[in-house]
Design an enzyme around this catalytic site. Sequence first.
Site, PDB file in Angstrom:
ATOM      1  N   CYS A   1       2.339  -2.873   8.952  1.00  0.00           N
ATOM      2  CA  CYS A   1       1.711  -2.091   8.056  1.00  0.00           C
ATOM      3  C   CYS A   1       2.445  -2.698   6.581  1.00  0.00           C
ATOM      4  CB  CYS A   1       2.160  -0.562   8.098  1.00  0.00           C
ATOM      5  SG  CYS A   1       1.674  -0.024   9.774  1.00  0.00           S
TER       6      CYS A   1
ATOM      7  N   HIS B   1       5.411   4.236   0.741  1.00  0.00           N
ATOM      8  CA  HIS B   1       5.043   4.014   1.969  1.00  0.00           C
ATOM      9  C   HIS B   1       4.678   5.300   2.626  1.00  0.00           C
ATOM     10  CE1 HIS B   1       3.956   1.757   5.596  1.00  0.00           C
ATOM     11  NE2 HIS B   1       4.760   2.543   6.314  1.00  0.00           N
TER      12      HIS B   1
ATOM     13  N   GLU C   1      12.913   6.198   3.602  1.00  0.00           N
ATOM     14  CA  GLU C   1      12.508   5.623   2.426  1.00  0.00           C
ATOM     15  C   GLU C   1      12.939   6.355   1.263  1.00  0.00           C
ATOM     16  OE1 GLU C   1       8.229   5.760   2.036  1.00  0.00           O
ATOM     17  OE2 GLU C   1       8.209   4.289   0.139  1.00  0.00           O
TER      18      GLU C   1
ATOM     19  N   LYS D   1      -1.219   8.207   1.144  1.00  0.00           N
ATOM     20  CA  LYS D   1      -1.657   8.425   2.526  1.00  0.00           C
ATOM     21  C   LYS D   1      -1.664  10.182   2.801  1.00  0.00           C
ATOM     22  CE  LYS D   1       0.932   4.359   4.454  1.00  0.00           C
ATOM     23  NZ  LYS D   1       1.561   3.746   3.285  1.00  0.00           N
TER      24      LYS D   1
ATOM     25  N   PHE E   1       6.149  -1.766  11.604  1.00  0.00           N
ATOM     26  CA  PHE E   1       6.432  -1.919  12.975  1.00  0.00           C
ATOM     27  C   PHE E   1       7.226  -3.659  12.920  1.00  0.00           C
ATOM     28  CE2 PHE E   1       4.339   1.334  15.482  1.00  0.00           C
ATOM     29  CZ  PHE E   1       5.114   2.562  14.915  1.00  0.00           C
TER      30      PHE E   1
END
Length: 412
Positions: free
Chosen positions: A163, A303, A314, A335, A399
Amino acid sequence: MKRRVAITGMGAVTSLSLKVDDLWRRILAGESGIHEIRDFDTSQHKVHFGGDIYDWSTAGYVEHKDNKRIDRFTQLAMVAAVDAVNDSGIDFAKEDPYRCGVIIGSGIGGLNEIEQQNERLLTKGPGKVSPFTIPKLMLNAASGHVSIRYGLRGPNYAIATACASATNAMGNAMKTIQDDDADVMVTGGAEAACTAIALAGFSNMRALSERHDDPTGASRPFDKDRDGFVLSEGAGLLVFEELEHAKARGATIYGEVLGAGASGDAGHITQPDPHGAGAARAMSNALKNAGLDPESIDYINAHGTSTPLGDKAETEAIKSVYGDHAYKMSVSSTKSQLGHLLGASGGVEAIFCALALVNQVVPPTINLETPDPECDLDYTPGQPKERELNRTMSNSFGFGGHNASIIIGRAE
C-alpha cells in the site's frame, strides 16, 4: 542545487467519481464511494461491500481490441494517465522521448487475470489459458502500456511495496527529475484487487471492516469503534515536470513536490510497528529530503486505514516527529470516503494534497463520531476546514513493513 519538480497534471478514477474535479467536490461534501459489491457473488463471503467501480468502461480511452489485452488495473491506470496528460496540456510529440518516463506503483498487479486464467486452467485445461495471461498480469504492465501510448522512452518501471507503492513511485519519479534523468514523469498508482480471492484473503486475516449494516459508515479512521479497512480499487496518476520546463510552456502548476522519504519496519509482515517507529522515520526522511522543519507542514493526508493498530501507530508516529506541532496541524483520512485503494491509494491522496493547497481547504474524515482517546490529533472530523496551507504531507504504509511519505508545497 536540486532541480525543482512541479505537478502539472492529475487524473483519478475511484468508486466515488471518475473525474478529479467531481471527485474533489464530492470529497468536500463528505460523500462515500462504498457500496455493496456487484461484480461477483459475495454470498459466501464474510464481507459483502467495498469500493469497486460500477459499470467500468474504458470507452473513449482505449481501443476495444487493446482493452481485451490488458488487465483491469492497467485499464484503470490508462484512463487516469490519459486524463492526467490531457490535464497537463503537454504534447509528448514535441518532447524528447528519452527525457520523459513512467513509474507506476501497484501492490498486486493483475489479480483479475490470475483468477480468471486459473479458473480456465482448472475447468478447461492448459490449452485454454490465454496467451495474453503473462503480459496482462505482470505488475509492470501499467507503466509499460502508458509508455507505449505516448512513446515515452525515459526511465520506465513499476514499484511494488504493497500500500506504499504509489507514494514510493512518486518519490522515485521526483528524484528522477531532480537528478536530471528526465524532464517529465507520469507517476502514481493503480490497483484492481476488489476480487473474490482478495476479499476472502483480507477478510480471513480479519483486516476488513464487517459493518454490514452500514457500508458507507464502515471506514471510520481514528474512531474508537473502527474495526478494519474497506477494500477498494482505483488509480491516481500525476504528471511531474521540471519546474522551468513547465513554466516555459505555460503549464498550470498545482503544486511543487518538495521531498520524499521511505523506511522499513523490519518487524512483522502485516502489522505495523506498534509505536510507528518506521512510519516516523519515513516522515523524518521526507522532511530531511525536502530540507524542511516539522513546523513547516500544515496538513497530513494520513494513511489512516481504519484498522485498530494502524491508526494508533500512525498517530504515535506523527506525534514523535512533530512534537507539539502535531496538535496544531490538520490531519485527515480520505480513506473514510473511498476505502483503501491499496497500492493506488498514495496517488489519489497526493492529488488531494495538491488540491488542498490550491483551494486552501482540508478535506474531512467522515464517520469519525467517537474519538479514540489514543488518537488525539485534529483529524478534521465530518466537515472540511478552510485554513492557510503552504505544505502538505501524504503518508502511505504497506504490508511488509514498507513506509513512504511525500511532501507537496503550494505553487509559488
